[in-house]
Design a protein around this motif. Structure first.
Motif, PDB file in Angstrom:
ATOM      1  N   UNK A  73       0.574  -1.109  -0.124  1.00 43.58           N
ATOM      2  CA  UNK A  73      -0.073  -0.103   0.058  1.00 43.58           C
ATOM      3  C   UNK A  73       0.855   1.114  -0.038  1.00 43.58           C
ATOM      4  N   UNK A  74       1.914   1.405   0.849  1.00 42.95           N
ATOM      5  CA  UNK A  74       2.693   2.436   0.963  1.00 42.95           C
ATOM      6  C   UNK A  74       3.512   2.631  -0.360  1.00 42.95           C
ATOM      7  N   UNK A  75       4.034   1.456  -1.031  1.00 39.69           N
ATOM      8  CA  UNK A  75       4.834   1.524  -2.391  1.00 39.69           C
ATOM      9  C   UNK A  75       3.852   2.239  -3.391  1.00 39.69           C
ATOM     10  N   UNK A  76       2.661   1.650  -3.550  1.00 43.06           N
ATOM     11  CA  UNK A  76       1.620   2.158  -4.370  1.00 43.06           C
ATOM     12  C   UNK A  76       1.393   3.687  -4.276  1.00 43.06           C
ATOM     13  N   UNK A  77       1.119   4.061  -2.919  1.00 44.37           N
ATOM     14  CA  UNK A  77       0.911   5.501  -2.825  1.00 44.37           C
ATOM     15  C   UNK A  77       1.968   6.205  -3.312  1.00 44.37           C
ATOM     16  N   UNK A  78       3.390   5.932  -2.840  1.00 41.80           N
ATOM     17  CA  UNK A  78       4.588   6.378  -3.228  1.00 41.80           C
ATOM     18  C   UNK A  78       4.771   6.787  -4.688  1.00 41.80           C
ATOM     19  N   UNK A  79       4.139   5.401  -5.458  1.00 41.12           N
ATOM     20  CA  UNK A  79       3.993   5.648  -6.941  1.00 41.12           C
ATOM     21  C   UNK A  79       3.084   6.592  -7.568  1.00 41.12           C
ATOM     22  N   UNK A  80       2.261   6.594  -6.787  1.00 39.43           N
ATOM     23  CA  UNK A  80       1.043   7.621  -7.014  1.00 39.43           C
ATOM     24  C   UNK A  80       1.756   9.134  -7.018  1.00 39.43           C
ATOM     25  N   UNK A  81       2.573   9.413  -5.908  1.00 35.60           N
ATOM     26  CA  UNK A  81       2.844  10.790  -5.590  1.00 35.60           C
ATOM     27  C   UNK A  81       4.299  11.017  -6.663  1.00 35.60           C
ATOM     28  N   UNK A  82       4.807   9.960  -6.783  1.00 32.35           N
ATOM     29  CA  UNK A  82       5.935  10.047  -7.951  1.00 32.35           C
ATOM     30  C   UNK A  82       5.391  10.506  -9.253  1.00 32.35           C
ATOM     31  N   UNK A  83       4.644   9.280  -9.728  1.00 34.14           N
ATOM     32  CA  UNK A  83       4.076   9.678 -11.199  1.00 34.14           C
ATOM     33  C   UNK A  83       5.195   9.202 -12.228  1.00 34.14           C
ATOM     34  N   UNK A  84       4.370   9.166 -13.404  1.00 34.95           N
ATOM     35  CA  UNK A  84       5.425   8.776 -14.712  1.00 34.95           C
ATOM     36  C   UNK A  84       5.852   7.493 -14.587  1.00 34.95           C
ATOM     37  N   UNK A  85       6.909   7.302 -15.691  1.00 35.27           N
ATOM     38  CA  UNK A  85       7.145   5.848 -15.794  1.00 35.27           C
ATOM     39  C   UNK A  85       8.112   5.268 -14.806  1.00 35.27           C
ATOM     40  N   UNK A  86       8.702   6.310 -13.969  1.00 41.43           N
ATOM     41  CA  UNK A  86       9.669   5.903 -12.703  1.00 41.43           C
ATOM     42  C   UNK A  86       8.776   5.134 -11.659  1.00 41.43           C
ATOM     43  N   UNK A  87       7.561   5.416 -11.747  1.00 47.83           N
ATOM     44  CA  UNK A  87       6.558   4.758 -10.761  1.00 47.83           C
ATOM     45  C   UNK A  87       6.374   3.301 -10.975  1.00 47.83           C
ATOM     46  N   UNK A  88       6.653   2.743 -12.373  1.00 52.02           N
ATOM     47  CA  UNK A  88       6.265   1.417 -12.558  1.00 52.02           C
ATOM     48  C   UNK A  88       6.791   0.222 -11.647  1.00 52.02           C
ATOM     49  N   UNK A  89       8.153   0.611 -11.357  1.00 52.63           N
ATOM     50  CA  UNK A  89       8.957  -0.464 -10.508  1.00 52.63           C
ATOM     51  C   UNK A  89       8.238  -0.456  -9.448  1.00 52.63           C
ATOM     52  N   UNK A  90       7.836   0.445  -8.571  1.00 52.15           N
ATOM     53  CA  UNK A  90       7.307   0.481  -7.441  1.00 52.15           C
ATOM     54  C   UNK A  90       6.042  -0.358  -7.535  1.00 52.15           C
ATOM     55  N   UNK A  91       4.910   0.010  -8.430  1.00 60.16           N
ATOM     56  CA  UNK A  91       3.759  -0.684  -8.558  1.00 60.16           C
ATOM     57  C   UNK A  91       4.083  -2.071  -8.722  1.00 60.16           C
ATOM     58  N   UNK A  92       5.019  -2.548  -9.550  1.00 57.28           N
ATOM     59  CA  UNK A  92       5.157  -3.851  -9.740  1.00 57.28           C
ATOM     60  C   UNK A  92       5.570  -4.507  -8.499  1.00 57.28           C
ATOM     61  N   UNK A  93       6.429  -4.020  -7.633  1.00 56.67           N
ATOM     62  CA  UNK A  93       6.891  -4.375  -6.485  1.00 56.67           C
ATOM     63  C   UNK A  93       5.756  -4.741  -5.548  1.00 56.67           C
ATOM     64  N   UNK A  94       4.969  -3.510  -5.336  1.00 58.53           N
ATOM     65  CA  UNK A  94       3.693  -3.567  -4.521  1.00 58.53           C
ATOM     66  C   UNK A  94       2.778  -5.107  -5.050  1.00 58.53           C
ATOM     67  N   UNK A  95       2.622  -5.010  -6.588  1.00 59.20           N
ATOM     68  CA  UNK A  95       1.750  -6.105  -7.019  1.00 59.20           C
ATOM     69  C   UNK A  95       2.338  -7.690  -6.515  1.00 59.20           C
ATOM     70  N   UNK A  96       3.855  -7.556  -6.422  1.00 56.81           N
ATOM     71  CA  UNK A  96       4.312  -8.789  -5.942  1.00 56.81           C
ATOM     72  C   UNK A  96       4.216  -9.165  -4.564  1.00 56.81           C
ATOM     73  N   UNK A  97       4.161  -8.039  -3.607  1.00 54.84           N
ATOM     74  CA  UNK A  97       3.877  -8.201  -2.377  1.00 54.84           C
ATOM     75  C   UNK A  97       2.650  -8.532  -2.136  1.00 54.84           C
ATOM     76  N   UNK A  98       1.611  -7.996  -2.646  1.00 56.90           N
ATOM     77  CA  UNK A  98       0.118  -8.267  -2.838  1.00 56.90           C
ATOM     78  C   UNK A  98      -0.162  -9.695  -2.833  1.00 56.90           C
TER      79      UNK A  98
END
Length: 206
Positions: A73-98
């Motif tokens: 959840x925290x990484x997903x929120x960080x990705x939302x605050x970060x935005x852009x393509x640079x956030x994709x690695x964060x949401x992928x890690x979030x998906x893996x942890x979920x």
């Protein structure tokens, strides 16, 4: 010599690594980052909190489903605050942890992993940029609702998903139900912030 050994250990493993961050601390700090922090400072807030969350999860050998969920959840929120393509690695890690959390305990935190995973699938861009998938999103959000039918988050995210799919009548039903969800003790900041999210969605419906 014993003092020297302790100093050497501390130089390799910072003091913060020994301090176990509780789930309640992560939940509270997330709500502060999300709802009580200026937009310009949110990315840094979530970045620091992500480190704490990953340390807490690693101390449990990544086998604690609630900690994995909140790390995601925290990484997903960080990705939302970060935005852009640079956030994709964060949401992928979030998906893996979920997905790990679901393997460990699919009902942990009243099905929160399903809620968060469903939210990712409808918010992340689809192929070839990301892994977004509207059908998977709806499937997972419905699983979350089956586990926690009265909860504020599963009803909000399913309502928000329906709104983005332009199914406004259905969206209104779930968003209204989310607004009437029972309060969560100790989660007052998050509940108040989520109600503002819900009211914003409802106000956008003609």
């Amino acid at each position: 010599m014993r003092t020297l050994n302790v100093l050497l250990i501390m130089s390799v493993f910072p003091t913060a690594a020994f301090a176990e961050t509780s789930l309640e601390n992560l939940q509270h700090d997330w709500s502060v980052c999300q709802y009580q922090t200026l937009e310009a400072k949110k990315e840094n807030c979530f970045s620091s909190l992500s480190q704490k969350a990953h340390q807490a999860s690693q101390l449990k050998n990544n086998t604690n489903a609630p900690l994995l969920i909140w790390s995601a959840i925290i990484d997903s929120s960080w990705a939302g605050a970060k935005g852009g393509l640079g956030a994709l690695s964060l949401v992928k890690e979030a998906r893996n942890n979920l997905e790990k959390a679901i393997e460990i305990d699919p009902n942990a935190l009243q099905g929160s992993a399903w809620t968060s995973l469903g939210a990712l699938y409808y918010q992340v861009p689809g192929w070839p940029i990301g892994f977004g998938d509207k059908d998977k999103a709806e499937e997972m959000l419905k699983k979350a609702l089956a586990i926690n039918p009265e909860g504020i988050d599963p009803n909000y995210f399913y309502g928000d998903y329906l709104l983005k799919e332009k199914k406004t009548d259905q969206a209104r039903l779930y968003l209204t139900k989310a607004l009437k969800a029972p309060p969560r003790p100790g989660r007052e900041i998050a509940d108040n912030g989520r109600r503002h999210d819900i009211e914003r969605d409802l106000a956008s419906i003609p």
